[in-house]
Design a protein around this motif. Sequence first.
Motif, mmCIF file in Angstrom:
data_model
loop_
_atom_site.group_PDB
_atom_site.id
_atom_site.type_symbol
_atom_site.label_atom_id
_atom_site.label_comp_id
_atom_site.label_asym_id
_atom_site.label_seq_id
_atom_site.Cartn_x
_atom_site.Cartn_y
_atom_site.Cartn_z
ATOM 1 N N PRO A 160 0.822 -1.208 0.000
ATOM 2 C CA PRO A 160 0.000 0.000 0.000
ATOM 3 C C PRO A 160 0.863 1.269 0.000
ATOM 4 O O PRO A 160 1.914 1.315 0.616
ATOM 5 C CB PRO A 160 -0.795 -0.090 1.302
ATOM 6 N N ARG A 161 0.408 2.274 -0.688
ATOM 7 C CA ARG A 161 1.133 3.547 -0.769
ATOM 8 C C ARG A 161 0.677 4.528 0.307
ATOM 9 O O ARG A 161 1.322 5.521 0.558
ATOM 10 C CB ARG A 161 0.924 4.193 -2.138
ATOM 11 N N THR A 162 -0.462 4.267 0.906
ATOM 12 C CA THR A 162 -1.007 5.150 1.923
ATOM 13 C C THR A 162 -0.940 4.451 3.267
ATOM 14 O O THR A 162 -1.445 3.344 3.421
ATOM 15 C CB THR A 162 -2.472 5.502 1.605
ATOM 16 N N LEU A 163 -0.300 5.109 4.246
ATOM 17 C CA LEU A 163 -0.187 4.563 5.590
ATOM 18 C C LEU A 163 -0.868 5.513 6.567
ATOM 19 O O LEU A 163 -0.828 6.716 6.405
ATOM 20 C CB LEU A 163 1.282 4.377 5.969
ATOM 21 N N ALA A 164 -1.505 4.959 7.591
ATOM 22 C CA ALA A 164 -2.207 5.760 8.578
ATOM 23 C C ALA A 164 -1.920 5.214 9.968
ATOM 24 O O ALA A 164 -1.796 4.010 10.142
ATOM 25 C CB ALA A 164 -3.709 5.727 8.305
ATOM 26 N N PRO A 165 -1.821 6.089 10.983
ATOM 27 C CA PRO A 165 -1.630 5.586 12.336
ATOM 28 C C PRO A 165 -2.861 4.821 12.793
ATOM 29 O O PRO A 165 -3.990 5.212 12.502
ATOM 30 C CB PRO A 165 -1.410 6.843 13.166
ATOM 31 N N ALA A 166 -2.633 3.728 13.482
ATOM 32 C CA ALA A 166 -3.732 2.902 13.964
ATOM 33 C C ALA A 166 -3.351 2.332 15.322
ATOM 34 O O ALA A 166 -2.689 1.306 15.398
ATOM 35 C CB ALA A 166 -4.030 1.785 12.974
ATOM 36 N N PRO A 167 -3.744 3.002 16.409
ATOM 37 C CA PRO A 167 -3.323 2.563 17.730
ATOM 38 C C PRO A 167 -3.752 1.142 18.073
ATOM 39 O O PRO A 167 -3.016 0.407 18.696
ATOM 40 C CB PRO A 167 -3.981 3.559 18.673
ATOM 41 N N ALA A 168 -4.921 0.714 17.651
ATOM 42 C CA ALA A 168 -5.410 -0.622 17.990
ATOM 43 C C ALA A 168 -5.051 -1.651 16.919
ATOM 44 O O ALA A 168 -5.464 -2.793 16.996
ATOM 45 C CB ALA A 168 -6.919 -0.594 18.192
ATOM 46 N N GLY A 169 -4.298 -1.268 15.908
ATOM 47 C CA GLY A 169 -3.925 -2.199 14.861
ATOM 48 C C GLY A 169 -4.870 -2.191 13.679
ATOM 49 O O GLY A 169 -4.637 -2.866 12.695
ATOM 50 N N VAL A 208 -10.093 7.744 -0.945
ATOM 51 C CA VAL A 208 -9.130 6.787 -1.466
ATOM 52 C C VAL A 208 -9.913 5.677 -2.159
ATOM 53 O O VAL A 208 -10.915 5.200 -1.619
ATOM 54 C CB VAL A 208 -8.278 6.192 -0.315
ATOM 55 N N PRO A 209 -9.480 5.262 -3.338
ATOM 56 C CA PRO A 209 -10.201 4.168 -4.002
ATOM 57 C C PRO A 209 -10.257 2.925 -3.108
ATOM 58 O O PRO A 209 -9.317 2.647 -2.373
ATOM 59 C CB PRO A 209 -9.358 3.894 -5.256
ATOM 60 N N ALA A 210 -11.356 2.212 -3.163
ATOM 61 C CA ALA A 210 -11.552 1.042 -2.306
ATOM 62 C C ALA A 210 -10.518 -0.042 -2.565
ATOM 63 O O ALA A 210 -10.225 -0.850 -1.696
ATOM 64 C CB ALA A 210 -12.957 0.478 -2.514
ATOM 65 N N ALA A 211 -9.937 -0.077 -3.752
ATOM 66 C CA ALA A 211 -8.953 -1.105 -4.082
ATOM 67 C C ALA A 211 -7.643 -0.896 -3.317
ATOM 68 O O ALA A 211 -6.884 -1.837 -3.139
ATOM 69 C CB ALA A 211 -8.674 -1.109 -5.581
ATOM 70 N N THR A 212 -7.384 0.327 -2.854
ATOM 71 C CA THR A 212 -6.131 0.597 -2.141
ATOM 72 C C THR A 212 -6.407 1.263 -0.791
ATOM 73 O O THR A 212 -6.109 2.438 -0.611
ATOM 74 C CB THR A 212 -5.206 1.494 -2.977
ATOM 75 N N PRO A 213 -6.974 0.546 0.177
ATOM 76 C CA PRO A 213 -7.223 1.153 1.486
ATOM 77 C C PRO A 213 -5.892 1.411 2.204
ATOM 78 O O PRO A 213 -4.889 0.767 1.909
ATOM 79 C CB PRO A 213 -8.047 0.093 2.216
ATOM 80 N N PRO A 214 -5.872 2.359 3.141
ATOM 81 C CA PRO A 214 -4.625 2.628 3.855
ATOM 82 C C PRO A 214 -4.218 1.448 4.719
ATOM 83 O O PRO A 214 -5.058 0.725 5.243
ATOM 84 C CB PRO A 214 -4.951 3.855 4.706
ATOM 85 N N ALA A 215 -2.919 1.251 4.836
ATOM 86 C CA ALA A 215 -2.374 0.192 5.684
ATOM 87 C C ALA A 215 -1.952 0.808 7.015
ATOM 88 O O ALA A 215 -1.868 2.024 7.163
ATOM 89 C CB ALA A 215 -1.186 -0.467 5.005
#
Length: 192
Positions: free
Chosen positions: A8-17, A29-36
Amino acid sequence: AIRHTRHPRTLAPAPAGKTIPAPGWAPQVPAATPPAVLRLPAKAVAASGIIDAGSHAVALVACTTVNINLRTGDEQAALLGAYGRWLNSLGGPVQVVISAQRVDLSSHAQRMADGAESIANPALAEAARDYADFLDDLAARRDPLWRTVTIAVTAAGEKGRDTDVARRAEHTASALSSLGIQTAVLDGARVT
């Protein structure tokens, strides 16, 4: 190469994983490439400012800069020698990060102009207005920058690494302050 193209090209903070949906105002963001999930190397920041990065600890030292061009040849040689001694004293990896940000001089100029109105002495009030005009002119003609220098010192190992990295940060701060650089080992709040 295949793994890179599928990552994935888009990363987002995710405290709970798990990633949370983007706010409504954010571009979709297109549904095919959700943020990781964005995985930061830091696991925790202690109140003392020591960053737990898993296999090693990191401490940050904030520094100012020194203009070596304004020095005589002997002073330049002394500064470079002291800097070289600090580099030679390093016992582990160090990262020097230099960043620049734009400075907004217009708000400072406005404060100066407003303050000039309350100055009783006409000559001082005129000097304050001239200074405000100078700041406005400087902001219009140039792109003033504010530079920050941060040095990250590290220590590895299981036992005593926090003490070791704190000692290395203090050594870095004292070695660089001998060059005329203002230094500060950052505490937990300033690191965060």
